[in-house]
Design an enzyme around this catalytic site. Structure first.
Site, short mmCIF file in Angstrom:
data_model
loop_
_atom_site.label_atom_id
_atom_site.label_comp_id
_atom_site.label_asym_id
_atom_site.label_seq_id
_atom_site.Cartn_x
_atom_site.Cartn_y
_atom_site.Cartn_z
N ARG A 259 0.77 -1.34 0.05
CA ARG A 259 -0.05 -0.16 -0.06
C ARG A 259 0.81 1.17 -0.25
NH1 ARG A 259 -2.14 0.83 5.50
NH2 ARG A 259 -0.79 2.25 5.44
N HIS B 188 -3.85 3.94 4.39
CA HIS B 188 -4.89 3.20 4.59
C HIS B 188 -6.37 3.79 3.98
CE1 HIS B 188 -7.75 0.16 6.23
NE2 HIS B 188 -8.30 0.95 6.98
N TYR C 135 4.06 5.44 11.37
CA TYR C 135 4.23 4.15 11.81
C TYR C 135 5.06 3.26 10.67
CZ TYR C 135 0.07 3.44 8.80
OH TYR C 135 -0.99 3.63 7.76
#
Length: 387
Positions: free
Chosen positions: A279, A283, A292
């Site tokens: 990805r 998200h 993160y």
């Protein structure tokens, strides 16, 4: 890979350093450098029109994603689930379907929806909050987006079992035999619904392909925190085969999904396909992935861009000229205009519309609730309510 004390040092032995590239079991037909390679089980020959078609589909799918993200940033959408970097996984799977196959998506299968003939503008209505999904699942053989994580896999399994009972599996008639494609992500693989769907599918030999887009992150949780083995190997515990494919390789994804769907149509039961991808975006548009994950990881995956590798292959082998690439770019621009202008023109729903599509025949209890809500709305001064 540095051992994570949460799991212990044996995690490195299970995953190994090669897992960052998908491992030796990865099915691949087109390398990140645009080199055509061959596989003993899933090799296919593609003509120039097919290759150009894959490229065009992925470019248009990326444009859908880019435009929708921009619309959300401008306040025209409440939310958008991005797919940047996952175009090959979706177009490869979507183009492997036959018209009679049925798809159960998550909320991110914009490329598959495009393959099923759905106007991308219809996808925006859900994220704008003006409808719950305006396309006809029966017409397109593509279910409404599912927000509840993993729930669609149970729906897919039940639908596939219904196909068995309708006699459209294993007849030998390619125009009749059908299968189900169930999409979910690596995070959903940890959900109880998904594992229950695996059990039912295996027990009833249901004609369903479980297609997992492993993009490495369940929002902010890395795949290493969800499993000690590659995801595709989980299928063996339920009694059906699992395959890991390069999800950034549209050719390999198409070949593997096509084979898995045919296996299901022939009555040989379920298959787990793990499309190993990444990805590259967030998200959703409410997420900040810089909090993160490392930017160096993103940069390394940009070198595996699914669109770029097909473009290189087409140019290197003289399969597409400048006019073709310019035409695709112009088509993408037109699509962008369609989405921008169409999104802003989407009509706001009437408050009572939410009662209209719950039942085919509205029961008396729901009709009473509707009338009561209409009276409540009418109590505001100057309100006009369409009954």
């Amino acid at each position: 890979m540095t051992p994570d004390p949460t799991f212990g040092p044996d995690l490195v032995e299970v995953f190994g350093p090669s897992q960052s590239d998908g491992g030796p079991e990865l099915v691949q037909l087109l390398t990140p450098e645009g080199e055509r390679v061959h596989h003993p089980e899933f090799d296919l020959d593609f003509d120039a029109d097919e290759l150009r078609g894959f490229y065009r589909d992925m470019v248009l799918t990326r444009r859908i994603d880019v435009e929708a993200t921009a619309l959300q940033r401008h306040g025209e959408l409440g939310l958008w689930a991005q797919l940047l970097g996952q175009e090959a996984a979706q177009i490869g799977a979507g183009r492997a379907l036959r018209p009679q196959d049925h798809v159960f998506p998550t909320y991110r299968e914009h490329g598959v929806a495009y393959c099923r003939g759905i106007d991308p503008l219809q996808l925006l209505g859900l994220f704008r909050g003006v409808d719950q999904g305006s396309w006809d699942p029966a017409e397109h053989h593509f279910g409404l987006y599912t927000i509840v994580i993993g729930a669609q896999t149970l729906h897919a399994c039940g639908y596939a079992m219904g196909m068995q009972r309708d006699g459209v599996v294993g007849t030998g008639d390619p125009a009749r035999d059908a299968a189900v494609l169930a999409h979910f992500g690596d995070g959903a693989s940890s959900q109880g619904d998904v594992n229950e769907a695996f059990i039912f599918a295996a027990s009833y030999n249901a004609p369903v392909v479980f297609f997992c887009q492993n993009n490495q992150w369940a929002i902010s949780e890395p795949i290493e925190r969800q499993t000690r083995i590659p995801l595709y190997q989980r299928a063996l515990g339920f009694g059906f085969p699992g395959i890991r494919v390069d999800g950034n390789d549209v050719l390999a994804t198409y070949a593997v999904t096509r084979a898995a769907l045919q296996r299901a149509r022939d009555g040989q039961g379920p298959t787990f396909v793990e499309a190993y991808t990444y990805r590259m975006g967030a998200h959703t548009t409410t997420d900040d992935p810089t909090r993160y994950r490392l930017s160096s990881d993103v940069e390394s995956w940009k070198l595996k861009d699914p669109i770029a590798r097909v473009e290189v292959y087409l140019k290197r082998n003289g399969l597409a000229d400048t006019d073709f690439f310019e035409a695709v770019a112009a088509e993408a621009d037109d699509l962008g205009v369609h989405l921008r202008e169409g999104c802003k023109a989407l009509p706001d729903p009437q408050p009572l519309d939410l009662f209209d599509h719950v039942y085919a025949d509205m029961p008396a209890e729901l009709a009473a609730q509707r009338d009561g809500y209409a009276d409540y709305l009418a109590s505001f001064e100057g309100a006009e309510v369409a009954r």
